[in-house]
Design an enzyme around this catalytic site. Sequence first.
Site, PDB file in Angstrom:
ATOM      1  N   HIS A  86      33.045  20.727  58.511  1.00  0.00           N
ATOM      2  CA  HIS A  86      31.827  21.761  58.657  1.00  0.00           C
ATOM      3  C   HIS A  86      30.795  20.945  57.408  1.00  0.00           C
ATOM      4  CE1 HIS A  86      29.336  25.017  58.035  1.00  0.00           C
ATOM      5  NE2 HIS A  86      29.297  25.493  59.117  1.00  0.00           N
TER       6      HIS A  86
ATOM      7  N   GLU B 206      29.209  22.563  55.384  1.00  0.00           N
ATOM      8  CA  GLU B 206      29.716  23.442  54.250  1.00  0.00           C
ATOM      9  C   GLU B 206      30.620  22.453  53.274  1.00  0.00           C
ATOM     10  OE1 GLU B 206      29.727  27.296  55.279  1.00  0.00           O
ATOM     11  OE2 GLU B 206      27.387  27.179  55.861  1.00  0.00           O
TER      12      GLU B 206
ATOM     13  N   GLY C   4      27.804  31.168  63.296  1.00  0.00           N
ATOM     14  CA  GLY C   4      28.019  31.955  62.056  1.00  0.00           C
ATOM     15  C   GLY C   4      27.864  33.409  61.868  1.00  0.00           C
ATOM     16  N   GLY C   5      26.752  33.677  61.066  1.00  0.00           N
ATOM     17  CA  GLY C   5      26.178  34.892  60.956  1.00  0.00           C
ATOM     18  C   GLY C   5      26.519  35.793  62.024  1.00  0.00           C
TER      19      GLY C   5
ATOM     20  N   ASN D 246      32.629  31.188  63.348  1.00  0.00           N
ATOM     21  CA  ASN D 246      33.045  30.786  62.043  1.00  0.00           C
ATOM     22  C   ASN D 246      32.738  31.670  61.142  1.00  0.00           C
ATOM     23  OD1 ASN D 246      33.325  29.532  59.726  1.00  0.00           O
ATOM     24  ND2 ASN D 246      31.533  28.184  59.971  1.00  0.00           N
ATOM     25  N   TRP D 247      33.612  32.726  60.669  1.00  0.00           N
ATOM     26  CA  TRP D 247      33.496  33.804  59.888  1.00  0.00           C
ATOM     27  C   TRP D 247      33.004  33.571  58.367  1.00  0.00           C
ATOM     28  CZ3 TRP D 247      37.663  38.139  60.877  1.00  0.00           C
ATOM     29  CH2 TRP D 247      37.520  38.483  62.227  1.00  0.00           C
ATOM     30  N   LYS D 248      33.563  32.069  58.177  1.00  0.00           N
ATOM     31  CA  LYS D 248      33.138  31.615  56.625  1.00  0.00           C
ATOM     32  C   LYS D 248      33.875  32.506  55.871  1.00  0.00           C
ATOM     33  CE  LYS D 248      28.893  29.496  58.267  1.00  0.00           C
ATOM     34  NZ  LYS D 248      27.593  28.911  57.866  1.00  0.00           N
TER      35      LYS D 248
ATOM     36  N   GLY E 190      22.489  29.115  59.009  1.00  0.00           N
ATOM     37  CA  GLY E 190      22.009  30.201  58.149  1.00  0.00           C
ATOM     38  C   GLY E 190      20.690  30.429  57.572  1.00  0.00           C
TER      39      GLY E 190
ATOM     40  N   SER F  25      22.222  28.973  63.374  1.00  0.00           N
ATOM     41  CA  SER F  25      21.195  30.149  63.738  1.00  0.00           C
ATOM     42  C   SER F  25      21.576  30.517  65.239  1.00  0.00           C
ATOM     43  CB  SER F  25      19.837  29.905  63.068  1.00  0.00           C
ATOM     44  OG  SER F  25      19.968  29.820  61.750  1.00  0.00           O
TER      45      SER F  25
ATOM     46  N   GLU G  31      25.711  20.548  64.685  1.00  0.00           N
ATOM     47  CA  GLU G  31      25.241  21.707  63.806  1.00  0.00           C
ATOM     48  C   GLU G  31      24.236  20.996  62.612  1.00  0.00           C
ATOM     49  OE1 GLU G  31      27.763  25.132  63.329  1.00  0.00           O
ATOM     50  OE2 GLU G  31      28.365  23.738  62.056  1.00  0.00           O
TER      51      GLU G  31
HETATM   52  P1  PGA Z   1      24.933  30.218  61.164  1.00  0.00           P
HETATM   53  O1  PGA Z   1      26.183  29.218  60.998  1.00  0.00           O
HETATM   54  O2  PGA Z   1      25.027  30.702  62.910  1.00  0.00           O
HETATM   55  O3  PGA Z   1      25.133  31.352  60.415  1.00  0.00           O
HETATM   56  O4  PGA Z   1      23.416  29.577  61.238  1.00  0.00           O
HETATM   57  C1  PGA Z   1      26.449  28.431  61.912  1.00  0.00           C
HETATM   58  C2  PGA Z   1      27.937  27.506  61.452  1.00  0.00           C
HETATM   59  O5  PGA Z   1      27.847  27.347  60.107  1.00  0.00           O
HETATM   60  O6  PGA Z   1      28.793  27.070  61.965  1.00  0.00           O
END
Ligand code: PGA
Length: 255
Positions: free
Chosen positions: A97, A99, A235-236, A11-13, A175, A214, A169
């Site tokens: 998600h 967010e 994500g990251g 997930n590149w956001k 994050g 994470s 998640e």
């Molecule tokens: P993260 O994000 O790996 O940076 O914690 C995961 C996500 O939001 O899908």
Amino acid sequence: MATRTRLVAGNWKMHGSRAANDALLGALVSGARELAGIECVVCPPFPYLPQAADRLAGSRVGWGAQNLSEHGSGAYTGEVSAAMLVEFGCRYAIVGHSERRALYGETDTQVAAKFAAARKAGLVPILCVGESLAERESGRTEQVVARQLDAVVDASGADSLARAVLAYEPVWAIGTGRNATPEQAQHVHAYLRARVARSDDGIAAGLRILYGGSVKAANAAAIFAMPDVDGGLIGGASLVAEDFLAICRAAEGKE
Ligand code: PGA
């Protein structure tokens, strides 16, 4: 037990640029040639989807969107429909998600409608569920993820999960560098699978449940070793080719 092909989705956001994506996608295409027995997918921001489609054509890396509209078409400024995504060859769409839920007020009902819209168009939704820190600390983890899952099952039926992916998640792990322990992840994954099994055993057994929050190269293998963890939503670490590929290799560890 049903065989579940592990899936690692990035997930590149809201990250990327044409130049950075070109380098990242190129590195993923060549690194993914070595991978076997797993599926890997990246989810760039909307404007870069055609770039991903181009760069990833013929490769072992699939791609998807991070969101979609619950509506088919119409006066919905700024929204993107499932049919538009499909027209570009999109296969996956992240839905619900945390967010989106927290920052854009997406409700369980709206997430369920997005899930239904994705499926109807032939996309594979990656449905995200997860509790906040306050919810975990007050012992409400199961209640929260059950509510989020039930909203979708009530709207679309348990059999709609046959062509879908679930992602657990925990919001407190996204994050933050603070991942759930493998045991914490396993506990919730097993709970979610059992909840689906109450409606349909076979679908529960075949349902891929990803862990997200994470996940890094260093902790991926231990998390993926859990019996109900079928891959990760990253994500990251999905923005760095070597890190994402290392996580994919960790996912190759078990059938
Ligand atoms: P993260 O994000 O790996 O940076 O914690 C995961 C996500 O939001 O899908």
